[in-house]
Design a protein around this motif. Structure first.
Motif, PDB file in Angstrom:
ATOM      1  N   ILE A  19      61.953  36.026  23.656  1.00  0.00           N
ATOM      2  CA  ILE A  19      60.942  36.432  24.627  1.00  0.00           C
ATOM      3  C   ILE A  19      59.732  37.027  23.909  1.00  0.00           C
ATOM      4  O   ILE A  19      58.580  36.726  24.253  1.00  0.00           O
ATOM      5  N   ALA A  20      59.989  37.857  22.898  1.00  0.00           N
ATOM      6  CA  ALA A  20      58.881  38.442  22.135  1.00  0.00           C
ATOM      7  C   ALA A  20      58.033  37.350  21.490  1.00  0.00           C
ATOM      8  O   ALA A  20      56.803  37.458  21.448  1.00  0.00           O
ATOM      9  N   ILE A  59      59.662  44.037  24.128  1.00  0.00           N
ATOM     10  CA  ILE A  59      58.418  44.797  24.012  1.00  0.00           C
ATOM     11  C   ILE A  59      58.475  45.718  22.794  1.00  0.00           C
ATOM     12  O   ILE A  59      57.488  45.884  22.075  1.00  0.00           O
ATOM     13  N   ALA A  60      59.645  46.302  22.550  1.00  0.00           N
ATOM     14  CA  ALA A  60      59.800  47.169  21.372  1.00  0.00           C
ATOM     15  C   ALA A  60      59.557  46.371  20.096  1.00  0.00           C
ATOM     16  O   ALA A  60      58.932  46.869  19.149  1.00  0.00           O
ATOM     17  N   GLN A  61      60.051  45.138  20.047  1.00  0.00           N
ATOM     18  CA  GLN A  61      59.834  44.301  18.872  1.00  0.00           C
ATOM     19  C   GLN A  61      58.344  44.026  18.686  1.00  0.00           C
ATOM     20  O   GLN A  61      57.823  44.119  17.568  1.00  0.00           O
ATOM     21  N   MET A  62      57.646  43.697  19.775  1.00  0.00           N
ATOM     22  CA  MET A  62      56.214  43.421  19.674  1.00  0.00           C
ATOM     23  C   MET A  62      55.441  44.669  19.270  1.00  0.00           C
ATOM     24  O   MET A  62      54.458  44.589  18.529  1.00  0.00           O
ATOM     25  N   LEU A  67      51.755  44.001  17.899  1.00  0.00           N
ATOM     26  CA  LEU A  67      51.151  43.091  18.880  1.00  0.00           C
ATOM     27  C   LEU A  67      50.794  43.806  20.177  1.00  0.00           C
ATOM     28  O   LEU A  67      49.878  43.390  20.892  1.00  0.00           O
ATOM     29  N   VAL A  68      51.545  44.846  20.507  1.00  0.00           N
ATOM     30  CA  VAL A  68      51.265  45.611  21.720  1.00  0.00           C
ATOM     31  C   VAL A  68      51.352  47.092  21.410  1.00  0.00           C
ATOM     32  O   VAL A  68      51.962  47.513  20.429  1.00  0.00           O
ATOM     33  N   GLU A  69      50.734  47.875  22.254  1.00  0.00           N
ATOM     34  CA  GLU A  69      50.932  49.313  22.238  1.00  0.00           C
ATOM     35  C   GLU A  69      51.426  49.710  23.618  1.00  0.00           C
ATOM     36  O   GLU A  69      51.064  49.085  24.621  1.00  0.00           O
ATOM     37  N   THR A  70      52.285  50.702  23.654  1.00  0.00           N
ATOM     38  CA  THR A  70      52.833  51.144  24.934  1.00  0.00           C
ATOM     39  C   THR A  70      52.305  52.522  25.277  1.00  0.00           C
ATOM     40  O   THR A  70      52.110  53.369  24.380  1.00  0.00           O
TER      41      THR A  70
END
Length: 239
Positions: A19-20, A59-62, A67-70
């Motif tokens: 998914i990532a 999402i944690a992997q990205m 690639l992302v920030e949370t």
């Protein structure tokens, strides 16, 4: 106990990583613009047909790859290219047994040291989160991919308990690629046996961290990692 054929590691699929990769491609190719908010966990779980915990791991992997920030309570956002990490290891690169062994070798000093630091610096909240992941590992879904998701979450939480964000960053990145070994071990051994052994090793790590003794915590993590390597027939150097 049978050991893994490395081709089986290459064939193993892991939902969060898959998914990532799909979402990451959308970000890298500009279909999700820098600063744009990703769909909610609920919507992504419905879109991919997986649980929200699987989406959280993706999402944690990205996040580990930059690639992302949370943002707490808000969601995940695609990052600008200039803020992305230069470190990146594609899953296909680890189809080579030597490369995979090298990554696993790197894991040993990082995770052993993290366990020791977690014993010294953990909070009550850290222990509660370790217990939560152990509950997921040993619950009804322990035979499924959800059990692997919980396994990876446990190691990420140990890194978080060091109170050192760089341990969390680097170990989160490495752990997402080590899931290949977990899949391979499950495929080539008696599943009930391998899962129960793995759970027992994680309980030992948690209990050692809870004592506040860094030597006990390091020893528990070392035993787990050596066992994990043996289960996929990886010979690593331990001193």
């Amino acid at each position: 106990m049978a050991v893994a054929d490395f081709n089986q590691i290459r064939r193993s699929e892991h939902l969060p990583a898959r998914i990532a990769a799909q979402i990451g491609k959308e970000i890298s190719e500009g279909r999700i613009a820098p600063g744009e908010k990703l769909p909610t966990e609920h919507l992504l779980s419905k879109t991919f047909g997986v649980s929200r915990s699987v989406v959280r791991e993706a999402i944690a992997q990205m996040r580990n790859e930059g690639l992302v920030e949370t943002r707490q309570g808000v969601g995940a956002f695609a990052t600008d290219t200039q803020h992305r990490h230069s470190i990146r290891i594609e899953q296909d690169n680890l189809a080579d047994r030597g490369s995979f062994r090298s990554l696993f070798q790197l894991r040993l000093p990082l995770e052993i040291e993290a366990a020791g630091l977690a014993a010294v610096h953990h909070t009550a909240d850290d222990l509660a989160k370790l217990d939560e992941t152990l509950g997921r590992m040993s619950g009804a879904d322990k035979w499924t991919d959800e059990g692997i998701v919980a396994d990876l979450a446990f190691h990420r939480q140990v890194a978080a308990a060091t109170q050192n964000e760089y341990f969390l960053m680097f170990l989160g990145f490495v752990a997402e690629r080590i899931h290949l070994a977990i899949n391979a071990a499950r495929e080539t051994a008696v599943l009930e046996e391998i899962v129960e052994i793995t759970i027992a090793e994680h309980v030992a790590i948690r209990d050692a961290i809870a004592t506040g003794d860094p030597v006990k915590a390091r020893d528990a993590m070392r035993r787990h990692l050596i066992g994990a390597a043996d289960r996929v027939d990886l010979k690593v150097d331990v001193f």
